[in-house]
Write a protein that holds these residues in place. Sequence first.
Motif, PDB file in Angstrom:
ATOM      1  N   TRP A 152       0.835  -1.207   0.000  1.00  0.00           N
ATOM      2  CA  TRP A 152       0.000   0.000   0.000  1.00  0.00           C
ATOM      3  C   TRP A 152       0.868   1.254   0.000  1.00  0.00           C
ATOM      4  O   TRP A 152       1.958   1.287   0.558  1.00  0.00           O
ATOM      5  N   ARG A 153       0.308   2.307  -0.647  1.00  0.00           N
ATOM      6  CA  ARG A 153       1.005   3.586  -0.711  1.00  0.00           C
ATOM      7  C   ARG A 153       0.173   4.741  -0.158  1.00  0.00           C
ATOM      8  O   ARG A 153       0.709   5.792   0.163  1.00  0.00           O
ATOM      9  N   SER A 154      -1.154   4.554  -0.093  1.00  0.00           N
ATOM     10  CA  SER A 154      -2.023   5.640   0.374  1.00  0.00           C
ATOM     11  C   SER A 154      -3.254   5.059   1.073  1.00  0.00           C
ATOM     12  O   SER A 154      -3.564   3.872   0.940  1.00  0.00           O
ATOM     13  N   MET A 155      -3.975   5.945   1.766  1.00  0.00           N
ATOM     14  CA  MET A 155      -5.195   5.523   2.459  1.00  0.00           C
ATOM     15  C   MET A 155      -6.110   6.731   2.651  1.00  0.00           C
ATOM     16  O   MET A 155      -5.710   7.886   2.506  1.00  0.00           O
ATOM     17  N   GLY A 156      -7.356   6.447   2.984  1.00  0.00           N
ATOM     18  CA  GLY A 156      -8.338   7.472   3.337  1.00  0.00           C
ATOM     19  C   GLY A 156      -9.346   6.837   4.281  1.00  0.00           C
ATOM     20  O   GLY A 156      -9.534   5.604   4.283  1.00  0.00           O
ATOM     21  N   ALA A 157     -10.011   7.642   5.127  1.00  0.00           N
ATOM     22  CA  ALA A 157     -10.950   7.110   6.110  1.00  0.00           C
ATOM     23  C   ALA A 157     -12.137   8.031   6.246  1.00  0.00           C
ATOM     24  O   ALA A 157     -12.079   9.225   5.921  1.00  0.00           O
ATOM     25  N   GLY A 158     -13.251   7.487   6.748  1.00  0.00           N
ATOM     26  CA  GLY A 158     -14.460   8.267   6.976  1.00  0.00           C
ATOM     27  C   GLY A 158     -15.262   7.660   8.109  1.00  0.00           C
ATOM     28  O   GLY A 158     -15.080   6.482   8.469  1.00  0.00           O
ATOM     29  N   ASN A 207      -9.942   2.851   3.641  1.00  0.00           N
ATOM     30  CA  ASN A 207      -9.619   2.327   2.301  1.00  0.00           C
ATOM     31  C   ASN A 207      -8.123   2.438   2.079  1.00  0.00           C
ATOM     32  O   ASN A 207      -7.503   3.469   2.403  1.00  0.00           O
ATOM     33  N   PHE A 208      -7.546   1.386   1.485  1.00  0.00           N
ATOM     34  CA  PHE A 208      -6.086   1.360   1.195  1.00  0.00           C
ATOM     35  C   PHE A 208      -5.854   1.080  -0.297  1.00  0.00           C
ATOM     36  O   PHE A 208      -6.624   0.371  -0.932  1.00  0.00           O
TER      37      PHE A 208
END
Length: 234
Positions: A211-217, A232-233
């Motif tokens: 993985w290189r990036s992620m986001g969350a909610g 999310n990854f």
Amino acid sequence: MTPPTPDTTQASLWRRWAPAFVLVVLLALAGATIARAAIPPTDDVVAEVQAPAGRVLIPELAAPAPTASPEPFVSPIEVVLPPPPPPPPRSRAATGAAVTTAAAWCDGKYGATASASSVSGLLSAVNAERSRWGLGSLTWNGSLASRAQSWSEAQASAGSLSHGDAPSPGGQNVFSTYNSRGLSESSAAARSHSAWMKSPGHCNNILRASWRSMGAGAASVDGGLTWYLTENFQ
């Protein structure tokens, strides 16, 4: 000449030897007296009691020697010390300190070593976990965060926890928590990270090397009693 009669002969012999016999008896009595006087008195000798004629002589024993007074009895003092306090319980993370791979850590369910204080703070928590294993830090991806937020709201509306709208290729973690007194977003984020790190599948998502990036909610219902969170990854 007329020979002496027997009686005359015996009388003559008695007169001749009587002085010598008396002298022998006197010498014997004198020797006994001197020997008796030479014996020193001791505490063990019975003292003689002089009594008038016709009375029984009662021996008087010498008084026993005085003995030393016994030492006074001193009651022993017993000192009872309380047992030392038990050592503080070791966390699962401390117990797994000897683990050498990220996969073994996740499989052992040793849990989180970092904590999140907000949804965006999940990025810092994830990167702290990855840093322990020499994995590269992830960057915040707005697109992944938007999709995670939308999916969190969808779960809240449906009132159920499930996977959906996950990036491909990529990975997704979802979490739901409830408290009858309500939870803040900060508390919900902290709970979600702790739960994900104790679950082998979710932990492996966080510690995946590719993985290189992620986001969350996150989204809540019932005034904050229930929260749904998504990571999310990619």
